[in-house]
Design a protein around this motif. Sequence first.
Motif, PDB file in Angstrom:
ATOM      1  N   UNK A  18       0.832  -1.204   0.000  1.00  0.00           N
ATOM      2  CA  UNK A  18       0.000   0.000   0.000  1.00  0.00           C
ATOM      3  C   UNK A  18       0.865   1.253   0.000  1.00  0.00           C
ATOM      4  N   UNK A  21       2.342   1.750  -3.312  1.00  0.00           N
ATOM      5  CA  UNK A  21       1.375   2.261  -4.295  1.00  0.00           C
ATOM      6  C   UNK A  21       1.158   3.752  -4.099  1.00  0.00           C
ATOM      7  N   UNK A  22       1.023   4.150  -2.839  1.00  0.00           N
ATOM      8  CA  UNK A  22       0.820   5.576  -2.581  1.00  0.00           C
ATOM      9  C   UNK A  22       2.038   6.375  -3.037  1.00  0.00           C
ATOM     10  N   UNK A  25       2.138   6.581  -6.760  1.00  0.00           N
ATOM     11  CA  UNK A  25       1.122   7.516  -7.248  1.00  0.00           C
ATOM     12  C   UNK A  25       1.599   8.947  -7.096  1.00  0.00           C
ATOM     13  N   UNK A  28       4.258   9.633  -9.704  1.00  0.00           N
ATOM     14  CA  UNK A  28       3.571   9.750 -10.988  1.00  0.00           C
ATOM     15  C   UNK A  28       2.774  11.035 -11.065  1.00  0.00           C
ATOM     16  N   UNK A  29       2.063  11.331  -9.989  1.00  0.00           N
ATOM     17  CA  UNK A  29       1.232  12.533  -9.964  1.00  0.00           C
ATOM     18  C   UNK A  29       2.054  13.795 -10.118  1.00  0.00           C
ATOM     19  N   UNK A  32       3.353  13.928 -13.798  1.00  0.00           N
ATOM     20  CA  UNK A  32       2.178  14.172 -14.628  1.00  0.00           C
ATOM     21  C   UNK A  32       1.686  15.609 -14.437  1.00  0.00           C
ATOM     22  N   UNK A  33       1.535  16.005 -13.174  1.00  0.00           N
ATOM     23  CA  UNK A  33       1.051  17.350 -12.872  1.00  0.00           C
ATOM     24  C   UNK A  33       1.987  18.413 -13.403  1.00  0.00           C
ATOM     25  N   UNK A  35       3.998  18.168 -15.921  1.00  0.00           N
ATOM     26  CA  UNK A  35       3.891  18.217 -17.372  1.00  0.00           C
ATOM     27  C   UNK A  35       2.649  18.999 -17.802  1.00  0.00           C
ATOM     28  N   UNK A  36       1.521  18.675 -17.148  1.00  0.00           N
ATOM     29  CA  UNK A  36       0.267  19.322 -17.542  1.00  0.00           C
ATOM     30  C   UNK A  36       0.324  20.823 -17.278  1.00  0.00           C
ATOM     31  N   UNK A  37       0.858  21.208 -16.101  1.00  0.00           N
ATOM     32  CA  UNK A  37       0.816  22.651 -15.827  1.00  0.00           C
ATOM     33  C   UNK A  37       1.803  23.385 -16.715  1.00  0.00           C
ATOM     34  N   UNK A  39       2.361  22.392 -19.880  1.00  0.00           N
ATOM     35  CA  UNK A  39       1.763  22.383 -21.214  1.00  0.00           C
ATOM     36  C   UNK A  39       0.587  23.344 -21.327  1.00  0.00           C
ATOM     37  N   UNK A  40      -0.157  23.526 -20.228  1.00  0.00           N
ATOM     38  CA  UNK A  40      -1.394  24.291 -20.364  1.00  0.00           C
ATOM     39  C   UNK A  40      -1.137  25.797 -20.452  1.00  0.00           C
ATOM     40  N   UNK A  59      -9.715  24.919 -19.560  1.00  0.00           N
ATOM     41  CA  UNK A  59     -10.522  24.073 -18.693  1.00  0.00           C
ATOM     42  C   UNK A  59     -11.705  23.505 -19.472  1.00  0.00           C
ATOM     43  N   UNK A 109      -1.947  21.060 -25.710  1.00  0.00           N
ATOM     44  CA  UNK A 109      -2.274  19.971 -26.626  1.00  0.00           C
ATOM     45  C   UNK A 109      -3.764  19.905 -26.970  1.00  0.00           C
TER      46      UNK A 109
ATOM     47  N   UNK B 138      -6.143   9.340  -9.615  1.00  0.00           N
ATOM     48  CA  UNK B 138      -5.136  10.392  -9.696  1.00  0.00           C
ATOM     49  C   UNK B 138      -5.518  11.436 -10.748  1.00  0.00           C
ATOM     50  N   UNK B 142      -5.766  15.340 -10.001  1.00  0.00           N
ATOM     51  CA  UNK B 142      -4.950  16.322 -10.732  1.00  0.00           C
ATOM     52  C   UNK B 142      -5.833  17.308 -11.500  1.00  0.00           C
ATOM     53  N   UNK B 146      -5.239  21.160 -10.861  1.00  0.00           N
ATOM     54  CA  UNK B 146      -4.693  21.998 -11.932  1.00  0.00           C
ATOM     55  C   UNK B 146      -5.776  22.746 -12.695  1.00  0.00           C
ATOM     56  N   UNK B 147      -7.039  22.440 -12.378  1.00  0.00           N
ATOM     57  CA  UNK B 147      -8.173  23.100 -13.039  1.00  0.00           C
ATOM     58  C   UNK B 147      -8.190  22.899 -14.541  1.00  0.00           C
ATOM     59  N   UNK B 149      -8.728  19.319 -17.444  1.00  0.00           N
ATOM     60  CA  UNK B 149      -8.870  17.862 -17.534  1.00  0.00           C
ATOM     61  C   UNK B 149      -7.504  17.203 -17.725  1.00  0.00           C
ATOM     62  N   UNK B 153      -4.548  15.785 -21.347  1.00  0.00           N
ATOM     63  CA  UNK B 153      -3.289  16.392 -21.790  1.00  0.00           C
ATOM     64  C   UNK B 153      -2.224  15.347 -22.105  1.00  0.00           C
TER      65      UNK B 153
END
Lengths: 289, 287
Positions: A18, A21-22, A25, A28-29, A32-33, A35-37, A39-40, A59, A109, B138, B142, B146-147, B149, B153
Amino acid sequence: MEKDTKHGLNRRKFIISSVQAVGLSMIGGLVWGAYVSEDKSSPIVLRPPGALKEEDFVKKCIKCGLCVEACKHRPNNPNPGTATLALGTPGGHKPKKSTPHIYPDKVPIGTPYFVPREVPCYMCQNIPCTVACPTGALEPNKVTSIKNGRKVLDINKAKMGLAVIDMESCIAFWGIQCDACYRACPVIDKALTIEYMKNERTGKHAYLVPVVHSKHCTGCGMCEYACVTEKPSIFVLPIHLAKGKAGSHYVKGWEKKVDVKLKPQTFHKTKKSEKSPEEYLNTEDLFNE
Amino acid sequence: MNSNKILKFLYKHRFLLSRRIVQLSILFLYFAGNAYGWTILKGNLSASLFMETIPFADPYAVLQMFAAGALVSIDVLLGAFLILFFYAVIGGRAFCSWVCPINMVTDLANWIRKKLKLDKDEWQLRFSRKTRYWILGLSLILSFLLAVPAFEFISPISMLHRGVVFGMGLGWAAVLGVFLFELFVTKNGWCGHLCPLGAFYSLATSKSAIRVYHYQPNCTLCMNCKNICPEKQVLPIIGKENGFVISGECINCGRCIEVCNDDALQFAFRYLPPKGKEKMPAEAELN
Ligand code: SF4
Ligand code: SF4
Ligand code: SF4
Ligand code: SF4
């Protein structure tokens, strides 16, 4: 006894997996986070007409491309099969090296954008792109005005960006006659005007220079597309990049309708002296007070 | 003789071939929507318009938009509802095997895996198939933080599908990543272990009507079905009892049915076991 240890072992295993896994995560989070912030946020991307504020836009846009298809297949498309709009792809926009211009090197993207030097927005009257958007990321109400008490689409309300002129490379500011951008502007004489200036170098000629007015400029980029210089001397930037801000303490007092909101002044009223002026002057020692 | 062979081949691959036809047709209709202005399907798998009137939307993308705090329009809500309704009530996880373009990529990887004999344990990094549910959770966290989807992405599914319709960019790299992962690292690694969209459909559609039915008396325990199934864990009943494959993780690809030479598997409607196969023969005799 043996059963107990087995039980304990199982529990240990469960706890360990457990925690793993946490932990995974979270790693990964984070990646991932991040990358997304990254990219956006793309500061120099230009959006279709009627787009919401950038942070609301990313959004709400579901990345369906219906706006792109509407743009591509609009009946009045001067170059059928091409579209002003495109969807951002991983790796960003790839411009031709031979034609230098401003372009977003990265676009969130899957979201729609356009690069005016390549294909400007032709400001369609019926705004097919905005109307096609199913999510409201492109909002028809933002490009609507009231005519005879009825709401009608009005592309002139669009605020895709704002044209900016580089006075040093624009040849009109050299004294060479050029009004390519002015003539290309769909909001001619409102968004883009030609102004006279005395040419001090020759003393007898005039400069006829283009001037952009942000109140009417829609950011369509027809001017940027038309500009004759190698790298366009007039180009569209997102409004927040193109505009400065004077701040509220600078006021254009000469404009009629400026609403000068000064702080209400407070006056100190001193009580009027009961003595007559002569009395006052004669009794007081004015110099040695 | 020869045509008999062909017929037999077609029959033994009836679901595989149908799936490819459906997958490619859907992909092509979207492509033609953008390329030639066809109006049958416009947009892409995230959201689209069918016949210029009926909206479709990806319910998982809409869920992420909710988490991100976006007020979603009625059109998109309706579209997401239609899709969700279809899979939840009828199709099960059929999106994964009949629509998703990544399925062709991962199937190809698995086919090569078999041909190159990489199907052994040393070519298998084992990790839990439950990982996808963590990723699903997750993605929603996220999206909230991050507001935006968040899975939209990074989704290789959208990158591939959007890429085919609107232009790929470097999106092929993500698709290649999925392919190599399936080929060299973990069998069914993406679709069966990681993909949060698959996880979403697994959870949302586990009560759907169309299910694989197992008729135990015909089973010869050859285990062809378990070998071919990309979600083996859904087939615990094989050789044990009559019944439906009830796990939402079954993608309704029908591969198990094709490989079974003994007529022990077929598609059927849940709660309606095929006639004559409801009961074990022994029980039937007793009655
Ligand atoms: S208004 Fe501009 S972006 Fe929209 S469809 Fe017309 S040309 Fe394309
Ligand atoms: S139509 Fe709307 S939701 Fe679809 S890509 Fe364009 S802006 Fe985004
Ligand atoms: S000034 Fe340029 S960007 Fe602005 S409306 Fe005119 S042509 Fe369009
Ligand atoms: S087209 Fe270019 S060079 Fe000519 S006036 Fe306009 S900005 Fe200047």
